[in-house]
Scaffold this active site. Structure first.
Site, PDB file in Angstrom:
ATOM      1  N   GLU A 159       3.942   4.054   8.051  1.00  0.00           N
ATOM      2  CA  GLU A 159       5.154   3.270   7.826  1.00  0.00           C
ATOM      3  C   GLU A 159       6.079   3.173   9.035  1.00  0.00           C
ATOM      4  OE1 GLU A 159       5.826   3.531   3.143  1.00  0.00           O
ATOM      5  OE2 GLU A 159       6.249   5.404   4.150  1.00  0.00           O
TER       6      GLU A 159
HETATM    7  C1  ACM Z   1       2.866   7.581   2.694  1.00  0.00           C
HETATM    8  O1  ACM Z   1       2.882   7.551   1.457  1.00  0.00           O
HETATM    9  N1  ACM Z   1       3.764   6.901   3.387  1.00  0.00           N
HETATM   10  C2  ACM Z   1       1.876   8.339   3.428  1.00  0.00           C
END
Ligand code: ACM
Length: 711
Positions: free
Chosen positions: A348
């Site tokens: 992310e």
């Molecule tokens: C995640 O759930 N961002 C690894």
């Protein structure tokens, strides 16, 4: 822990589904009842092979010895562990003795089993004289001891003395794991777990043969590991949690971290520390000004958003600052960590350009390999150059699997491909099966549902071999030989009561262990079995029976689990009292033409909610039900009280006979039930899904036409 835009899309879809679902009838609930006779043993994870042995089994006495056939400290340690484990409930302090041969009235721990058992395999044999656990070394003995534990009555898990007989069921077992990596993750960054609660979780996981604890130590909302050279990381970076500010000790000192590692080691659990980056780094940005593009520290963050932060890599100077920072941190963490892995996050980070992402990966992976550690990362790290033999953690979901082989393969799939090509191996944590922060269902007080609900059946019914395959199971991107195992991940960005909503002033945060108990049990044991047991030996129907027998163990141990529907927990029965439409295959159970005659054969017909399709369930003293048709007032019964498969089901004047009693068992997913004749044990079955098809009793074949909704 997913992108907000993504989470938003998922939520919108789910909300519309929820709104159109009929509300559960208020009368469908679980209530106390006399517990059925327990199975003699019900092992989770299911061993590779087990054979019942005749006889009553071995009863422990205060004189039983734990005979350890080795002086290796690790092996003796397993003996002492077993003695301590048995002590509180039994009141016995079984002596651990060194011996060279098997003997009577003993639990023998023999580490000289064949090498073919591998590090974790074991055999266990129990009979009237005692128990022998054999393995090739201490670790296999420890796994075998977890099995032994489940061969004893559930009360053995009690922290206080219980007065009863302690008999080990007689059995012969031979067992070893499917995968070498079987992990759990705790998000101690969003919600700080005191050391004692981490130890508790280690014990809970080790009981199901989990061998890895991944600690998500850093995120936007907190930095949880003391780094001597950068005291601000804990002074500032550890002062927040999701929903909390002002902390002074919400981190692990080096000593405490070592204590966790040592405790885990004593349970043959390896700790994997995660230092997440280049996103999820607000706590670091709040602590170290030079990591920010304006060289000013960001404010500490206690909110709930994702995707808010990134190390500054806009120029050489800042990239050098980041590299220096990562080198210091990773070297310090590596020094404290005896296990082989350092998890570098990598998830992310949409604001990072490819060059910036590559710079992060280079800095973080070099610091790791310099310390002779193996790189681990979320599968997004596969987009960068990673050392061969790195371990990637896949957390994709159905959207990703559906995209495989299409023109629109998701980015995640591309990153996985790139990781595979670089020789990475994979740990599977598909979010729609293995994310323990996903709600079980609409009633779950904590957690999220951007990856859908994850009822216990869904946490069980998946195969790591097809986690990166198309929905039909073909075309796996990660070859079988590059799958290291599984990990259940318990995020904590919604560790409060409040559904998907952001917290309100009245929102309640339980102690972290309350949250982890509820979200992990029963799903963690399900995922443990996914990682341990051969796929060919796994079956939901069989599992849920064994899982149900774990419930009293958790109760005895004080684990506040979720008594999920669809699992026949001892002491509970499903109550479906009241008037219902009973449907299968899109058709409803129907008294044709609203007949008022005895002996009219029941059929299925398109649902119309009429009186001839309305059945009143009335609970009987044996927890079965009679089903009375609203139009005729007559009861559904197997014609002539037949016990043969294929016999028709008719209506007849209610007389309370067993031929008119039906046992209703929830199946877990989708509010479906089987309805079995109390007389024959055979299941209410629609002969087909066409209007007018007969309703008969049949052996349980798993057919969809034996799964009824009771609406
Ligand atoms: C995640 O759930 N961002 C690894």
């Amino acid at each position: 822990m997913r992108w907000l835009h993504r989470r938003g899309r998922r939520l919108a879809a789910l909300a519309s589904v929820v709104l159109t679902l009929p509300l559960l009838p208020a009368t469908v609930s679980q209530a106390a009842a006399a517990p059925p006779a327990p199975a003699p043993y019900a092992l989770v994870p299911r061993p590779v092979s087990q054979q019942a042995v005749a006889g009553k089994g071995f009863t422990l006495t205060p004189h039983t010895r734990i005979a350890v056939l080795s002086k290796t400290p690790a092996v003796v340690g397993v003996g002492s562990y077993l003695s301590r484990l048995l002590s509180p409930a039994t009141g016995y302090t079984l002596p651990v003795v060194r011996d060279t041969r098997a003997q009577k009235n003993a639990v023998v721990l023999d580490p000289h089993g064949p090498k073919s058992l591998g590090a974790e395999g074991y055999t266990l044999s129990s009979g009237k004289n005692g128990v022998v656990v054999r393995a090739h070394g201490a670790e296999g003995l420890f796994r075998g001891v977890q099995t032994l534990r489940q061969l004893l009555p559930a009360a053995v898990e009690s922290p206080t003395g219980q007065s009863r007989q302690w008999t080990v069921s007689p059995v012969r077992i031979s067992d070893s794991p499917r995968y070498p990596y079987r992990g759990v993750m705790l998000d101690v960054a969003r919600r700080f777990y005191p050391v004692s609660q981490i130890k508790r979780y280690i014990d809970q996981a080790a009981a199901y043969k989990i061998n890895t604890l991944h600690l998500h130590l850093t995120d936007d909302q907190g930095w949880r590991i003391a780094i001597d050279a950068i005291p601000n990381l804990t002074k500032v970076g550890a002062s927040t949690q999701s929903g909390f500010t002002g902390g002074t000790d919400w981190y692990y000192t080096a000593k405490e971290y070592k204590e966790i590692v040592a405790y885990a080691k004593s349970r043959f659990v390896t700790v994997v520390p995660e230092v997440d980056g280049p996103g999820h780094t607000q706590a670091a940005l709040a602590s170290v000004p030079g990591l920010n593009c304006d060289d000013k520290a960001k404010p500490p963050y206690s909110g709930f958003d994702v995707g808010i932060s990134l190390y500054c890599m806009k120029d050489k100077q800042h990239t050098a600052n980041m590299t220096r920072f990562l080198t210091t941190v990773i070297e310090a963490v590596a020094k404290l960590t005896p296990g082989p892995y350092i998890h570098l996050g990598g998830d992310e980070t949409p604001q990072a350009t490819p060059e910036q992402y590559a710079a992060y990966a280079k800095a973080a992976t070099s610091a790791t390999t310099t310390r002779h550690k193996t790189v681990m990362g979320w599968h997004q790290l596969g987009q960068a150059t990673v050392p061969s033999g790195s371990l990637m953690q896949f957390w994709g979901e159905e959207d990703d699997r559906e995209s495989i082989g299409t023109a629109d393969e998701t980015e995640s799939i591309a990153f996985v491909r790139n990781g595979v090509a670089q020789g990475a191996t994979f740990v599977m944590s598909p979010s729609d099966h293995a994310y323990l922060d996903m709600k079980y269902d609409v009633s779950t007080p904590y957690g999220l549902s951007w990856s859908g609900y994850v009822p216990v059946q869904k946490s069980y019914e998946w195969d790591p071999a097809t986690s990166t395959a198309k929905p039909d199971g073909t075309g796996s991107i990660v070859p079988a030989g590059q799958i290291a195992g599984v990990e259940a991940a318990l995020w904590a960005d919604r560790a409060y009561e409040g559904s998907n909503e952001l917290p309100t002033p009245n929102t309640h945060w339980p102690e972290p262990y309350v949250y982890s108990d509820y979200m992990s049990f029963p799903r963690l044991p399900a995922i443990a079995e996914v990682g341990w047991t051969p796929q060919s030996s796994r079956d939901w129907k069989n599992f849920r029976q064994r899982l149900a027998q774990q419930g009293p163990r958790w109760t005895a141990a004080g684990i506040g689990y979720y008594a999920a529907p669809g699992v026949p927990w001892p002491g509970t029965v499903t109550v479906v009292e009241g008037a219902h439409s009973v449907e299968t295959g899109g058709k409803a159970l129907d008294n044709p033409g609203g007949s008022t005659s005895d002996g009219t054969g029941l059929v299925v017909w398109g649902p119309n909610r009429g009186g001839n399709q309305t059945w009143t369930f009335t609970r009987q003293s044996d927890d079965t039900y009679t089903l009375t048709n609203k139009t005729s007032g007559k009861c559904a019964e197997v014609a002539d009280g037949s016990t043969s498969a294929g016999a028709t089901v008719v209506q007849r004047a209610c007389d309370g006979s067993t031929g008119q009693r039906w046992k209703v068992t929830p199946l877990g997913a989708d509010d479906e039930y089987t309805i079995a004749s109390a007389r024959s044990g055979l299941l209410l079955t629609a002969a087909s899904a066409t209007d007018g098809a007969q309703v008969i009793q049949q052996t349980d074949s798993g057919s969809a036409l034996q799964r009824w909704t009771i609406g």
